[in-house]
Write a protein that holds these residues in place. Structure first.
Motif, PDB file in Angstrom:
ATOM      1  N   SER A 240      -5.069   5.505   1.219  1.00 35.48           N
ATOM      2  CA  SER A 240      -4.951   6.010   3.282  1.00 35.48           C
ATOM      3  C   SER A 240      -3.662   6.446   3.172  1.00 35.48           C
ATOM      4  CB  SER A 240      -5.376   4.398   3.794  1.00 35.48           C
ATOM      5  OG  SER A 240      -4.531   3.681   3.813  1.00 35.48           O
ATOM      6  N   TYR A 241      -2.410   5.910   1.369  1.00 37.35           N
ATOM      7  CA  TYR A 241      -1.028   6.717   2.358  1.00 37.35           C
ATOM      8  C   TYR A 241      -1.106   7.820   0.825  1.00 37.35           C
ATOM      9  CZ  TYR A 241       1.039   2.286   4.876  1.00 37.35           C
ATOM     10  OH  TYR A 241       1.246   1.296   5.605  1.00 37.35           O
ATOM     11  N   ASN A 242      -2.044   8.404   1.173  1.00 41.39           N
ATOM     12  CA  ASN A 242      -1.811   9.964  -0.172  1.00 41.39           C
ATOM     13  C   ASN A 242      -2.058   9.069  -0.991  1.00 41.39           C
ATOM     14  OD1 ASN A 242      -2.699  12.459  -0.662  1.00 41.39           O
ATOM     15  ND2 ASN A 242      -0.612  13.359   0.510  1.00 41.39           N
ATOM     16  N   ALA A 243      -2.316   8.682  -1.631  1.00 39.55           N
ATOM     17  CA  ALA A 243      -1.564   8.487  -3.359  1.00 39.55           C
ATOM     18  C   ALA A 243      -2.195   9.448  -3.645  1.00 39.55           C
ATOM     19  CB  ALA A 243      -2.492   6.845  -3.807  1.00 39.55           C
ATOM     20  N   ASN A 244      -1.456   9.001  -4.936  1.00 38.72           N
ATOM     21  CA  ASN A 244      -1.375  10.558  -6.336  1.00 38.72           C
ATOM     22  C   ASN A 244      -2.856  10.089  -7.186  1.00 38.72           C
ATOM     23  OD1 ASN A 244      -1.505  12.685  -7.825  1.00 38.72           O
ATOM     24  ND2 ASN A 244       0.011  11.639  -9.275  1.00 38.72           N
ATOM     25  N   ASP A 245      -3.930  10.171  -6.645  1.00 41.28           N
ATOM     26  CA  ASP A 245      -5.880   9.374  -7.353  1.00 41.28           C
ATOM     27  C   ASP A 245      -5.505   9.221  -8.832  1.00 41.28           C
ATOM     28  OD1 ASP A 245      -5.518   9.115  -4.236  1.00 41.28           O
ATOM     29  OD2 ASP A 245      -7.562  10.109  -4.498  1.00 41.28           O
ATOM     30  N   PRO A 246      -5.759  10.798  -9.172  1.00 39.92           N
ATOM     31  CA  PRO A 246      -6.305  10.877 -10.832  1.00 39.92           C
ATOM     32  C   PRO A 246      -4.745   9.986 -11.194  1.00 39.92           C
ATOM     33  CG  PRO A 246      -5.410  12.769  -9.963  1.00 39.92           C
ATOM     34  CD  PRO A 246      -5.345  12.431  -8.805  1.00 39.92           C
TER      35      PRO A 246
ATOM     36  N   GLN B 231       7.972  10.576 -14.224  1.00 37.88           N
ATOM     37  CA  GLN B 231       7.637  10.233 -15.719  1.00 37.88           C
ATOM     38  C   GLN B 231       6.411  10.256 -15.240  1.00 37.88           C
ATOM     39  OE1 GLN B 231       9.365   8.249 -14.157  1.00 37.88           O
ATOM     40  NE2 GLN B 231      10.970   8.604 -14.413  1.00 37.88           N
ATOM     41  N   GLU B 232       5.572  10.666 -14.894  1.00 35.71           N
ATOM     42  CA  GLU B 232       3.814  10.970 -14.545  1.00 35.71           C
ATOM     43  C   GLU B 232       3.293   9.166 -15.614  1.00 35.71           C
ATOM     44  OE1 GLU B 232       2.543  14.522 -16.330  1.00 35.71           O
ATOM     45  OE2 GLU B 232       3.175  15.208 -13.978  1.00 35.71           O
ATOM     46  N   LEU B 233       3.618   7.695 -14.976  1.00 41.39           N
ATOM     47  CA  LEU B 233       2.737   6.867 -16.017  1.00 41.39           C
ATOM     48  C   LEU B 233       1.709   6.532 -14.844  1.00 41.39           C
ATOM     49  CD1 LEU B 233       5.740   4.988 -16.516  1.00 41.39           C
ATOM     50  CD2 LEU B 233       4.669   5.976 -18.100  1.00 41.39           C
ATOM     51  N   ASN B 234       0.331   6.081 -15.597  1.00 39.24           N
ATOM     52  CA  ASN B 234      -0.709   5.008 -14.805  1.00 39.24           C
ATOM     53  C   ASN B 234      -0.305   5.208 -14.169  1.00 39.24           C
ATOM     54  OD1 ASN B 234      -2.207   7.541 -15.021  1.00 39.24           O
ATOM     55  ND2 ASN B 234      -2.931   7.083 -17.886  1.00 39.24           N
ATOM     56  N   ILE B 235      -0.688   4.374 -12.507  1.00 43.98           N
ATOM     57  CA  ILE B 235      -0.789   2.453 -12.013  1.00 43.98           C
ATOM     58  C   ILE B 235      -1.260   2.031 -11.988  1.00 43.98           C
ATOM     59  CG2 ILE B 235       0.420   1.884 -10.174  1.00 43.98           C
ATOM     60  CD1 ILE B 235       2.615   3.569 -11.947  1.00 43.98           C
ATOM     61  N   GLU B 236      -2.279   1.100 -12.293  1.00 45.48           N
ATOM     62  CA  GLU B 236      -2.886   0.107 -12.498  1.00 45.48           C
ATOM     63  C   GLU B 236      -3.217  -0.897 -11.525  1.00 45.48           C
ATOM     64  OE1 GLU B 236      -4.613  -1.627 -17.012  1.00 45.48           O
ATOM     65  OE2 GLU B 236      -4.748   0.049 -17.103  1.00 45.48           O
ATOM     66  N   LEU B 237      -4.098  -0.850 -10.925  1.00 45.72           N
ATOM     67  CA  LEU B 237      -4.091  -1.868 -10.030  1.00 45.72           C
ATOM     68  C   LEU B 237      -5.288  -3.634 -10.121  1.00 45.72           C
ATOM     69  CD1 LEU B 237      -4.532   0.093  -6.913  1.00 45.72           C
ATOM     70  CD2 LEU B 237      -2.554  -0.352  -7.857  1.00 45.72           C
TER      71      LEU B 237
ATOM     72  N   GLY C 225       0.658  -1.375  -0.515  1.00 45.03           N
ATOM     73  CA  GLY C 225      -0.377  -0.242   0.383  1.00 45.03           C
ATOM     74  C   GLY C 225       0.898   1.707  -0.807  1.00 45.03           C
ATOM     75  N   ARG C 226       1.415   1.451   0.649  1.00 45.08           N
ATOM     76  CA  ARG C 226       2.815   2.338   0.707  1.00 45.08           C
ATOM     77  C   ARG C 226       3.536   2.482  -0.376  1.00 45.08           C
ATOM     78  NH1 ARG C 226       7.972   3.010   2.537  1.00 45.08           N
ATOM     79  NH2 ARG C 226       8.769   5.193   3.261  1.00 45.08           N
ATOM     80  N   GLN C 227       4.039   1.410  -1.043  1.00 44.55           N
ATOM     81  CA  GLN C 227       4.416   1.542  -1.930  1.00 44.55           C
ATOM     82  C   GLN C 227       3.842   2.095  -3.442  1.00 44.55           C
ATOM     83  OE1 GLN C 227       7.470   1.736  -3.414  1.00 44.55           O
ATOM     84  NE2 GLN C 227       8.362  -0.863  -2.583  1.00 44.55           N
ATOM     85  N   GLU C 228       2.602   0.961  -3.226  1.00 45.13           N
ATOM     86  CA  GLU C 228       1.978   1.535  -4.370  1.00 45.13           C
ATOM     87  C   GLU C 228       2.353   3.205  -4.598  1.00 45.13           C
ATOM     88  OE1 GLU C 228       0.584  -2.640  -4.118  1.00 45.13           O
ATOM     89  OE2 GLU C 228       1.196  -0.711  -2.683  1.00 45.13           O
ATOM     90  N   ALA C 229       1.300   3.404  -3.479  1.00 47.18           N
ATOM     91  CA  ALA C 229       0.912   5.033  -3.374  1.00 47.18           C
ATOM     92  C   ALA C 229       2.669   6.005  -3.504  1.00 47.18           C
ATOM     93  CB  ALA C 229       0.942   5.737  -1.859  1.00 47.18           C
TER      94      ALA C 229
END
Length: 356
Positions: free
Chosen positions: A129-135, A109-115, A98-102
């Motif tokens: 909850s780790y204040n990810a970059n939601d967009p 590079q502003e790559l989208n991160i797909e889960l 979770g922390r790592q993904e956030a």
């Protein structure tokens, strides 16, 4: 659509992409789970395909796993390699804490991160909850090459709702009966939902959109046929188009009502039928005598009120529960394979009927 550069010919891939682009496709899922060449060869192969795809208007997401990072000598803390390939995002086939993904979601590079969406756990909430970059957070289901291993519908809905409730863009896979290429030697089709495995591609796609849980539908295997690409390109993702076998006794006016009108299910619904009532107003003054087809109706039958039905003459209905009524003419039947889509004709739903 999906491309598997380590199992396919680049020229065939490019031809496939060109045909798909002509039919309105805009997104590529490209697998990197099974790369076997060195870094230089991988770079050349993927750069060439992704660069060509960009000229056609595609965005590309690369499916990656920790083993690929180790094999290519790259790090989750530096995604520049994928940006240099031209990718727009990476899909994390395996998750972290979770922390790592956030942290990854803030990649420069502003790559989208797909889960991975195909687990009904609190994975997404943990990341957010780790204040990810939601967009830059997206969701995408798995596909399942082995027959009998795809998701059941209720589980799929529960998994998907976790993402939609947060406004995260979602994706899932359908499978082409014509496709033979996937990431592994076992390839019984590549759907997300097990119920889709043997259905026509257009029905699978309509179903995913009808759930209102999936924003992007991906063809999991390669290559879909030209005819399938054309069908999906012409598909209306915003309302159901139900395939109907037209009865030989249907009159010209009944065919017109059935196949040309915009149908709307009444909001005050009934269990017995789907009622499209606006058409009866348009055709109120048009005669419609009773004809000789059976008046014993089964689920999926399409019926229209005849002259003996008073103010309900020329109202179109789709039968949900068997019944008998001589005031209604049988004019068609929803195909058996598509009958499950009737569950998605909800109150006030708009729908069309198309002859097959």
């Amino acid at each position: 659509m999906s491309i598997y550069p380590d199992h396919s010919d680049p020229a065939a891939d490019k031809k496939y992409l060109a045909t798909a682009a002509e039919n309105g496709f805009t997104r590529i899922f490209m697998s990197m789970l099974e790369v076997s060449d060195g870094k230089a060869a991988v770079t050349a192969k993927y750069q060439d395909l992704i660069s060509y795809a960009k000229t056609l208007g595609f965005t590309t997401t690369l499916d990656v796993a920790p083993s690929i990072f180790d094999q290519l000598g790259i790090s989750y803390q530096d995604l520049s390699f994928f940006a240099e390939l031209g990718a727009d995002g990476i899909r994390l086939d395996e998750g972290f804490d979770g922390r790592q993904e956030a942290l990854i979601s803030f990649n420069p590079q502003e790559l989208n991160i797909e889960l991975n969406m195909s687990n009904n756990v609190d994975y997404l909430n943990n990341i957010l909850s780790y204040n990810a970059n939601d967009p830059f957070i997206y969701g995408c289901h798995n596909f399942y090459p082995q027959r009998g291993t795809g998701l059941p519908l209720d589980f799929f809905v529960a998994c998907s709702e976790r993402f939609k409730n947060h406004g995260i863009e979602t994706a899932a896979f359908v499978t082409s009966p014509a496709g033979t290429i996937g990431p592994w030697s076992i390839n019984d089709g590549l759907p997300t939902l097990e119920m889709h495995r043997d259905l026509p591609l257009s029905l699978q796609t309509q179903h995913l959109f009808a759930t209102n849980l999936i924003d992007c539908v991906l063809i999991g295997n390669a290559y879909a046929s030209d005819e399938e690409l054309q069908q999906l390109g012409a598909l209306n993702r915003y309302q159901l188009t139900l395939p109907v076998q037209v009865n030989t006794t249907a009159s010209p006016v009944e065919k017109e009502i059935m196949l040309t009108a915009q149908h709307v299910r009444r909001g005050d619904i009934t269990d017995q039928v789907v009622r499209s009532t606006e058409v009866r107003k348009t055709y109120a003054d048009v005669a419609n005598p009773q004809h000789g087809a059976t008046h014993d109706f089964q689920r999926g039958d399409v019926v229209i009120g005849n002259d003996s039905f008073g103010k309900y003459k020329n109202e179109l209905q789709i039968v949900l529960q068997p019944h008998h009524d001589e005031r209604k003419n049988l004019v068609g039947t929803i195909s058996d394979t598509a009958a499950f889509l009737l569950d998605y004709v909800t109150p006030w739903a708009k729908f069309k009927l198309e002859a097959i």
